[in-house]
Enzyme design. Structure first.
Site, mmCIF file in Angstrom:
data_model
loop_
_atom_site.group_PDB
_atom_site.id
_atom_site.type_symbol
_atom_site.label_atom_id
_atom_site.label_comp_id
_atom_site.label_asym_id
_atom_site.label_seq_id
_atom_site.Cartn_x
_atom_site.Cartn_y
_atom_site.Cartn_z
ATOM 1 N N GLU A 158 8.892 8.186 64.290
ATOM 2 C CA GLU A 158 8.582 8.483 65.683
ATOM 3 C C GLU A 158 8.863 7.300 66.586
ATOM 4 O O GLU A 158 9.197 7.463 67.768
ATOM 5 C CB GLU A 158 7.128 8.922 65.814
ATOM 6 C CG GLU A 158 6.807 9.677 67.083
ATOM 7 C CD GLU A 158 7.532 11.009 67.197
ATOM 8 O OE1 GLU A 158 7.653 11.509 68.334
ATOM 9 O OE2 GLU A 158 7.977 11.557 66.168
ATOM 10 N N HIS B 6 15.305 12.607 71.965
ATOM 11 C CA HIS B 6 14.211 12.370 71.025
ATOM 12 C C HIS B 6 14.653 12.693 69.596
ATOM 13 O O HIS B 6 14.461 11.877 68.674
ATOM 14 C CB HIS B 6 13.014 13.248 71.418
ATOM 15 C CG HIS B 6 11.823 13.101 70.548
ATOM 16 N ND1 HIS B 6 10.741 12.320 70.883
ATOM 17 C CD2 HIS B 6 11.517 13.649 69.332
ATOM 18 C CE1 HIS B 6 9.841 12.381 69.926
ATOM 19 N NE2 HIS B 6 10.283 13.190 68.975
ATOM 20 N N GLU B 7 15.252 13.857 69.401
ATOM 21 C CA GLU B 7 15.666 14.249 68.057
ATOM 22 C C GLU B 7 16.833 13.401 67.563
ATOM 23 O O GLU B 7 16.953 13.157 66.348
ATOM 24 C CB GLU B 7 16.003 15.738 68.010
ATOM 25 C CG GLU B 7 14.847 16.665 68.381
ATOM 26 C CD GLU B 7 13.567 16.394 67.599
ATOM 27 O OE1 GLU B 7 13.650 15.901 66.447
ATOM 28 O OE2 GLU B 7 12.479 16.667 68.140
ATOM 29 N N HIS C 71 15.394 10.432 65.813
ATOM 30 C CA HIS C 71 15.079 10.732 64.412
ATOM 31 C C HIS C 71 16.350 10.764 63.566
ATOM 32 O O HIS C 71 16.406 10.174 62.475
ATOM 33 C CB HIS C 71 14.393 12.099 64.308
ATOM 34 C CG HIS C 71 12.971 12.118 64.749
ATOM 35 N ND1 HIS C 71 11.986 11.326 64.185
ATOM 36 C CD2 HIS C 71 12.337 12.869 65.692
ATOM 37 C CE1 HIS C 71 10.822 11.577 64.749
ATOM 38 N NE2 HIS C 71 11.003 12.501 65.680
#
Length: 489
Positions: free
Chosen positions: A284, A254-255, A258
């Site tokens: 996101e 997830h990170e 980003h």
């Protein structure tokens, strides 16, 4: 030098200072000694005052009057600078400094209260944060909705009313899908301890598999995983859980989503208004499509199954199909960041409604815990057992990030649109993902979205990449198809 050149030279220095301020926040979350909190609060306040003064420097107004925009890049830069100049000028400098100082202090108070399961210890500080953000919202909004003024910080152009309408369209199908799934037998759960070193080693391998440039970043541990920075210095954090390695792996992916967005922006935009993600909703969309549509796909989890066997040996899941179902298991839980794809947005909608009520004055800070617990029981069908699983679980409100939560669901909506377009563009993508190769997917995202940074508005960024106006239909269709197959609905 032209007026535009002078403005952009000044702006580069402002952007560089903003990156330094961001690094103070990264350090506070990862490496700062706990005893340094009071001094760090003063440092945050000082940087906020410096940045506020630069962003309302009278020369900016003069340069904007004279600057010409010969191309789309210059036009976009001027749009961002003008927006920041006009917005910042409405917020008194002492209020900006007090917000920075208070939220820095509030973060530590929240962390201690969360560890102690003591909501009452946090509420006085939260009240200060809410009061300051209300003052800021009122200053910026004028006659408009104050919550929209806060939301605009994270998703320019969005309104609470528009998002509420979109979320109202999401809710019925999500609730119906959740009910149908929970009526079926659940896939097997992981049931052993996974050592931290193994988790972190595989987590790093996953980061590289999704294209994270470690030469311009680093991976650390934090209570609440996050990504920080842009351009040539983009850092991420993750966390471990002895019995839940997916927490580590999918937090990392997830990170990385980003971070990949920030690392993928055209180098020509470095330290300019275009050199960072255009909104948190678009940001996101990258983290969610990396984590879910790619990272939790049947093809990629087949590869991850082999990696886990290599790292941990036999961990009780017999084959790739069973592992795919386990990764995507839908089950009751309290924590937003650990929620499955079906229920995640229900967690966000709860927070969206509560923070709008806080900002409008319809909900008092002292009543927040009870309101949270009542809403959670109504939405999920069971009671919150302790504050760290309830109102104290997220860091956002301690940091004053009111208006941030709805961008998580908006990001899922955007990701649904992007995934539909990606699959049309790369129809045989699963062959790559089954080998742990995400490069064609991440290259498509970089070319069609990430490299453009802040060139376009958030909705135009998605429309350019996906070839359609943002709509909740693709994410709902994707969820119903995916989980309908897993649970034989």
């Amino acid at each position: 030098m032209t007026a535009y050149d002078e403005l952009m030279t000044f702006q580069r220095q402002t952007e560089a200072l903003a990156q330094v301020a961001g690094r103070l926040g990264w350090d506070q979350e990862t490496m700062m000694p706990q005893g340094a909190t009071p001094q760090r609060a003063e440092e945050h306040a000082a940087m906020a005052q410096v940045l506020h003064a630069r962003r309302i420097d009278p020369r900016i107004g003069a340069w904007l009057e004279l600057a010409e925009a010969p191309d789309p890049v210059a036009k976009a830069n001027l749009r961002h600078v003008k927006r920041s100049f006009e917005r910042t000028a409405k917020v008194p400098a002492d209020l900006a400094a007090e917000l920075a100082k208070t939220t820095s202090l509030a973060h530590r108070v929240w962390a201690q209260a969360r560890g102690d399961e003591d909501v009452a210890a946090f509420l006085p500080m939260l009240q200060k944060v809410v009061d300051l953000r209300k003052q800021e919202a009122a200053a910026v909004a004028g006659d408009a909705d104050p919550y929209d003024a806060l939301l605009d910080d994270y998703e320019p152009g969005a309104t609470g009313a528009d998002l509420a309408a979109m979320f109202d369209a999401l809710r019925p199908r999500l609730v119906a899908l959740r009910a149908a799934i929970l009526d079926k037998p659940a896939p097997v759960q992981l049931d052993q301890v996974f050592d931290e070193d193994g988790q972190l080693a595989l987590s790093s391998k996953l980061a590289l598999a999704f294209g994270y440039d470690i030469a311009n970043g680093r991976i650390d541990k934090a209570v609440h995983p996050f990504s920080s920075g842009s351009g040539l210095d983009v850092r991420i954090t993750t966390r471990t859980s002895p019995r839940d390695p997916f927490n580590c792996f999918y937090s990392t992916i997830h990170e990385v989503g980003h971070a990949a967005y920030e690392q993928g922006i055209d180098d020509a935009y470095l330290l300019t208004p275009l050199g960072r993600g255009v909104s948190m909703g678009v940001h996101e969309s990258q983290s969610r499509i990396y984590e879910n549509q790619l990272g939790r796909s049947r093809a990629f989890t087949g590869w991850l199954f082999g990696q886990m066997r290599d790292t941990f040996g036999d961990f009780g899941i017999p084959d790739e199909d069973a592992f795919y179902a386990t990764v995507n298991r839908v089950s009751d839980g309290f924590i937003r960041t650990e929620a499955d794809e079906v229920q995640y947005n229900l967690h966000v909608l709860l927070r969206f409604d509560l923070e709008r009520a806080l900002m409008s004055g319809d909900l008092a800070v002292n009543d927040l815990e009870a309101a949270w617990n009542d809403r959670f029981a109504a939405d999920f069908g069971f009671a919150v057992d302790k504050p760290s699983n309830g109102v104290l679980q997220d860091v956002h409100w301690s940091e004053g990030l009111f208006g941030y939560f709805p961008t998580y669901t908006l990001g899922n909506v955007y990701a649904g649109c992007l995934h539909q377009a990606l699959r049309a563009a790369v129809p045989d993508l699963d062959a790559d993902l089954s080998q742990g190769d995400t490069s064609r997917a991440t290259t498509w995202l970089r070319a069609n979205l990430q490299q453009h940074g802040g060139l376009r508005s958030p909705t135009d960024t998605i429309k350019h990449a996906a070839g359609m106006d943002p709509s909740e239909a693709p994410i709902l269709d994707y969820l119903e198809a995916k989980f309908g197959e897993i649970y034989d609905l």
